[in-house]
Motif scaffolding. Structure first.
Motif, short mmCIF file in Angstrom:
data_model
loop_
_atom_site.label_atom_id
_atom_site.label_comp_id
_atom_site.label_asym_id
_atom_site.label_seq_id
_atom_site.Cartn_x
_atom_site.Cartn_y
_atom_site.Cartn_z
N UNK A 148 0.92 -1.22 0.09
CA UNK A 148 -0.15 0.01 -0.07
C UNK A 148 0.85 1.35 -0.01
N UNK A 149 2.00 1.12 0.11
CA UNK A 149 2.93 2.20 -0.06
C UNK A 149 3.33 2.70 -1.46
N UNK A 150 3.81 3.97 -1.73
CA UNK A 150 4.49 4.37 -3.05
C UNK A 150 5.81 4.30 -2.71
N UNK A 151 6.78 3.89 -3.76
CA UNK A 151 8.00 4.11 -3.72
C UNK A 151 8.47 4.92 -4.92
N UNK A 152 9.84 5.41 -4.62
CA UNK A 152 10.36 6.28 -5.73
C UNK A 152 11.78 5.99 -5.40
N UNK A 153 12.68 6.04 -6.54
CA UNK A 153 14.02 6.09 -6.39
C UNK A 153 14.78 7.29 -6.77
N UNK A 154 15.24 8.16 -6.02
CA UNK A 154 15.74 9.64 -5.90
C UNK A 154 17.21 9.73 -6.17
N UNK A 155 17.93 10.32 -7.27
CA UNK A 155 19.03 10.52 -7.86
C UNK A 155 19.45 11.93 -7.64
N UNK A 156 20.36 12.35 -7.17
CA UNK A 156 21.08 13.62 -7.00
C UNK A 156 22.39 13.60 -7.50
N UNK A 157 22.61 14.55 -8.56
CA UNK A 157 24.07 14.35 -8.96
C UNK A 157 24.46 15.77 -9.73
N UNK A 158 25.57 16.29 -9.76
CA UNK A 158 26.15 17.52 -10.09
C UNK A 158 25.70 18.01 -11.24
N UNK A 159 25.34 17.04 -12.51
CA UNK A 159 24.74 17.32 -13.50
C UNK A 159 23.52 17.83 -13.31
N UNK A 160 22.78 17.40 -12.56
CA UNK A 160 21.29 17.94 -12.49
C UNK A 160 21.06 19.26 -11.49
N UNK A 161 22.13 19.67 -11.20
CA UNK A 161 22.32 20.84 -10.35
C UNK A 161 21.38 20.91 -9.10
N UNK A 162 20.56 21.52 -8.83
CA UNK A 162 19.73 21.51 -7.65
C UNK A 162 18.57 20.54 -7.75
N UNK A 163 18.03 20.10 -9.06
CA UNK A 163 17.12 19.28 -9.06
C UNK A 163 17.40 17.84 -8.62
N UNK A 164 16.39 17.14 -8.62
CA UNK A 164 16.78 15.57 -8.45
C UNK A 164 15.84 14.78 -9.45
N UNK A 223 13.63 11.73 -9.98
CA UNK A 223 12.56 10.84 -9.20
C UNK A 223 12.02 9.84 -10.25
N UNK A 224 12.43 8.62 -9.94
CA UNK A 224 11.64 7.57 -10.81
C UNK A 224 10.74 6.69 -9.86
N UNK A 225 9.38 6.74 -10.16
CA UNK A 225 8.68 6.27 -9.24
C UNK A 225 8.28 4.92 -9.56
N UNK A 226 7.63 4.24 -8.54
CA UNK A 226 7.19 2.82 -8.62
C UNK A 226 5.99 2.69 -7.77
N UNK A 227 5.01 2.15 -8.41
CA UNK A 227 3.76 2.19 -7.58
C UNK A 227 2.82 3.32 -7.82
N UNK A 228 1.94 3.63 -6.76
CA UNK A 228 1.20 4.75 -6.97
C UNK A 228 2.02 6.27 -7.17
N UNK A 229 1.71 7.05 -7.95
CA UNK A 229 2.47 8.22 -8.24
C UNK A 229 2.23 9.41 -8.05
N UNK A 230 0.83 9.63 -7.08
CA UNK A 230 0.45 11.20 -6.95
C UNK A 230 1.41 11.61 -5.98
#
Ligand SMILES: *[C@@H]1O[C@H](CO)[C@@H](O)[C@H](O)[C@H]1NC(C)=O
Ligand SMILES: *[C@@H]1O[C@H](CO)[C@@H](O)[C@H](O)[C@H]1NC(C)=O
Ligand SMILES: *[C@@H]1O[C@H](CO)[C@@H](O)[C@H](O)[C@H]1NC(C)=O
Ligand SMILES: *[C@@H]1O[C@H](CO)[C@@H](O)[C@H](O)[C@H]1NC(C)=O
Ligand SMILES: *[C@@H]1O[C@H](CO)[C@@H](O)[C@H](O)[C@H]1NC(C)=O
Ligand SMILES: *[C@@H]1O[C@H](CO)[C@@H](O)[C@H](O)[C@H]1NC(C)=O
Length: 354
Positions: free
Chosen positions: A281-297, A299-306
């Motif tokens: 029943x949880x939603x999951x996402x993988x979060x990636x931070x990298x210098x090439x993304x600047x201050x953005x990250x 986010x690759x969701x798995x399951x419920x996405x809202x």
């Protein structure tokens, strides 16, 4: 001979100004590493490989027959005057000859069985706070053997064997060699690094965006493994985390992140695994931070996405914008294509009529 000297002075001043520019925005530590692997097959046959690195960038290597330097980057040779490269090359050749001779002599005297492999690593690190650190390490058959302390110019045992004690004594007796090492890695190495950082700025500042995918594995019906695979990024440093309902999952027994592995094109990859119960029943996402993304990250969701969309505001928004752009391009192309088809068919009708 006043004018030329003033010219030189000006030039060196200019050079220093330019360099202090690169020094000023040094955000991370840089390390020059010289690696040597010598395989002693028998007392008359040694095979030596040499490689020079600035962080993970291969600067050059040694030709194993001639021991000449082969440059691997176009900006390495221009970074130093030709006479400096000639001196470096001569020193390498003399050093390698002496090294083989002394190691063979020591091996015979100490009944060391052939074949064996000697590895040496030496270099220097320049930190953002402008302090420097030189290092010289020796290994034999993959085990630490000796290291050199630059502070007091002494060799230290990494393993206490009769062989390591013998080699330490021999090296310590060569005071000229010890002094040379000190100058080479405490001073020359740092000076050369300044030049390389300046000439190799573009290569060192190269940034490649990470590409991330999330997929699931089911090793057993009771367990779901979410895998986040991140690849194609440069520089190496990266942060990958799992979010459960938008909250970061702390590293623990449920998470497992691989080492950062190199790809063939000087980019890197890693994967992070999160073990979850299926349909929890949880939603999951993988979060990636990298210098090439600047201050953005990313986010690759798995399951419920809202929930994920809220957490990944910027990344999500960007994806939507990108998708809209792709869709508009597609619609535009289709319309244009249809127009073209229409005009072609009209033309053909016209030509038939003509
Ligand atoms: C030393 O090793 C090389 C390469 O393996 C071999 O060709 C040569 O015959 C060996 N020499 C002796 C004296 O064993
Ligand atoms: C400079 O930075 C290095 C690495 O972060 C650290 O080990 C060292 O103590 C620092 N030196 C000074 C003087 O701040
Ligand atoms: C030299 O410095 C190292 C630490 O870098 C230390 O372990 C060693 O005892 C010192 N040797 C002498 C002779 O002072
Ligand atoms: C190594 O270089 C640093 C920076 O130039 C200097 O402060 C230090 O005294 C040097 N150490 C030795 C042992 O020469
Ligand atoms: C090092 O030098 C000392 C004094 O000159 C000498 O007694 C000793 O045998 C030498 N050691 C080695 C391993 O060559
Ligand atoms: C992490 O993954 C590696 C390789 O798949 C495995 O050997 C290791 O046991 C795993 N560790 C945990 C804590 O699951």
């Amino acid at each position: 001979m006043q004018p030329p000297r003033r010219c030189l002075l000006l030039l060196s001043l200019l050079c220093h100004l330019l360099l202090s520019g690169t020094w000023a925005d040094l955000e991370e530590a840089f390390t020059i590493r010289l690696l040597q692997i010598s395989t002693f097959q028998n007392s008359s046959f040694v095979d030596t490989e040499g490689l020079g690195l600035l962080d993970d960038i291969e600067l050059g290597s040694l030709d194993n027959h001639t021991w000449n330097i082969r440059f691997h980057q176009p900006w390495v040779r221009p970074a130093l005057p030709r006479s400096d490269w000639d001196t470096i090359q001569d020193m390498i050749k003399i050093y390698l000859q002496q090294f083989s001779y002394l190691v063979n002599e020591g091996a015979v005297q100490n009944d060391v069985p052939y074949p064996f492999v000697a590895q040496c690593m030496a270099g220097c690190t320049l930190y953002p706070n402008k302090t420097t650190q030189a290092f010289v390490q020796v290994g034999v058959d993959g085990q630490d053997f000796l290291s050199f302390s630059v502070d007091n110019a002494t060799w230290l045992l990494s393993q206490d064997t009769s062989l390591s004690r013998y080699v330490k004594d021999v090296l310590q007796n060569y005071t000229a060699f010890t002094e040379l090492i000190e100058v080479l890695f405490n001073d020359t190495c740092i000076d050369d690094m300044e030049m390389l950082l300046y000439y190799g700025k573009a290569a060192l500042e190269r940034q490649e965006l990470p590409v991330a995918t999330v997929f699931a594995r089911t090793p057993s019906p009771a367990q779901l493994l979410l895998v986040c695979r991140v690849t194609g990024f440069y520089p190496r440093s990266i942060s990958v985390a799992w979010l459960r309902d938008g909250q970061e999952v702390p590293p623990g027994p449920d998470t497992n992140t691989s080492a950062i592995l190199p790809n063939a094109d000087l980019t890197y990859q890693l994967r992070s695994v999160l073990a979850v119960a299926p349909h929890d029943g949880h939603s999951y996402a993988c979060r990636v931070r990298h210098r090439s993304l600047g201050t953005r990250s990313l986010l690759i969701p798995w399951g419920y996405s809202d929930v994920v969309l809220i957490a990944g505001l910027v990344a999500g928004l960007l994806a939507v914008v990108a998708m809209a752009a792709v869709m508009m391009l597609w619609l535009w192309r289709r319309r244009k294509h249809r127009q073209m088809e229409e005009s072609t068919s009209r033309n053909s009708i016209l030509s038939k009529e003509a």
